[in-house]
Design an enzyme around this catalytic site. Sequence first.
Site, PDB file in Angstrom:
ATOM      1  N   ARG A  95      -7.050 -21.330 -10.790  1.00 12.96           N
ATOM      2  CA  ARG A  95      -6.435 -20.116 -10.961  1.00 12.96           C
ATOM      3  C   ARG A  95      -6.584 -19.723 -12.308  1.00 12.96           C
ATOM      4  NH1 ARG A  95      -4.390 -17.296  -7.181  1.00 12.96           N
ATOM      5  NH2 ARG A  95      -2.399 -16.816  -8.215  1.00 12.96           N
ATOM      6  N   ARG A 115     -11.784 -12.481 -13.649  1.00 10.61           N
ATOM      7  CA  ARG A 115     -11.414 -11.129 -13.082  1.00 10.61           C
ATOM      8  C   ARG A 115     -11.409 -10.108 -14.215  1.00 10.61           C
ATOM      9  NH1 ARG A 115      -6.012 -13.414  -9.661  1.00 10.61           N
ATOM     10  NH2 ARG A 115      -7.055 -13.354  -7.682  1.00 10.61           N
ATOM     11  N   HIS A 128     -10.925 -14.698  -5.345  1.00 13.37           N
ATOM     12  CA  HIS A 128      -9.703 -15.303  -4.770  1.00 13.37           C
ATOM     13  C   HIS A 128      -9.405 -16.746  -5.133  1.00 13.37           C
ATOM     14  CE1 HIS A 128      -6.460 -16.147  -2.182  1.00 13.37           C
ATOM     15  NE2 HIS A 128      -7.178 -17.045  -1.513  1.00 13.37           N
ATOM     16  N   GLU A 139      -6.298 -22.118   4.034  1.00 16.11           N
ATOM     17  CA  GLU A 139      -7.159 -21.190   3.908  1.00 16.11           C
ATOM     18  C   GLU A 139      -8.677 -21.873   4.228  1.00 16.11           C
ATOM     19  OE1 GLU A 139      -6.541 -19.347   0.086  1.00 16.11           O
ATOM     20  OE2 GLU A 139      -4.507 -18.792   0.429  1.00 16.11           O
TER      21      GLU A 139
END
Length: 214
Positions: A95, A115, A128, A139
């Site tokens: 993250r 990003r 993601h 997930e």
Amino acid sequence: MMEQAQCAAEVYVERTLALIKPDAIENANEIEEIILRSGFTILQRRKVVLSPELCSDIYAAHYGKMFFPSLTAFMSSGPTVAMIIARHQAVAYWRELIGPADSVKAKETHPGSLRALYGTDELRNAVHGSETTSAAEREIRFIFPDATADPIPSGQDAVTYLSKFVNPTLLSGLSELCKRKPTDPITWLASWLIANNPNKPKIREDLIKEPENL
């Protein structure tokens, strides 16, 4: 050597899901190199076109939000590279590496994030990352249904395993390596470990029969 093995084993290893989205698929190789340089191991990887239904499952936490239809439509619009990646505190570090959801803001506040480097806006933001460990496991099962969920050995279990099955042979090999000082120590050590593998099957001499003369 023993202390280093124990310290390494005590680091908790976890896994998470990483997706390279359709807008960044042309940069997949560069992004994967950054992932590896950041200390992650890529456990599994596949290139897939996600169905709108699967995208809805992955992004279920955002169901009902105004951008949800656009998000699922975008994520199913082209190929995606899906990876299971692992390292110490994988969810948090991934993250951090990908940066804020809005790529425009990421360029200002986290210019070195994925990003910021490869994303365009809040929707087309290149990658993601699962938000929690439980979300990561959920997930992962969507995209890698056959992936094993067995925990990676860590802590005392790993220390015990290394002490019992690995360290005695490895330390003997390293001691012999220091005595011999071969020009190619890695290849030499690999050959030594194969030759001195304590788990190598042993053939009883009395069961070996000489070939009969024809």
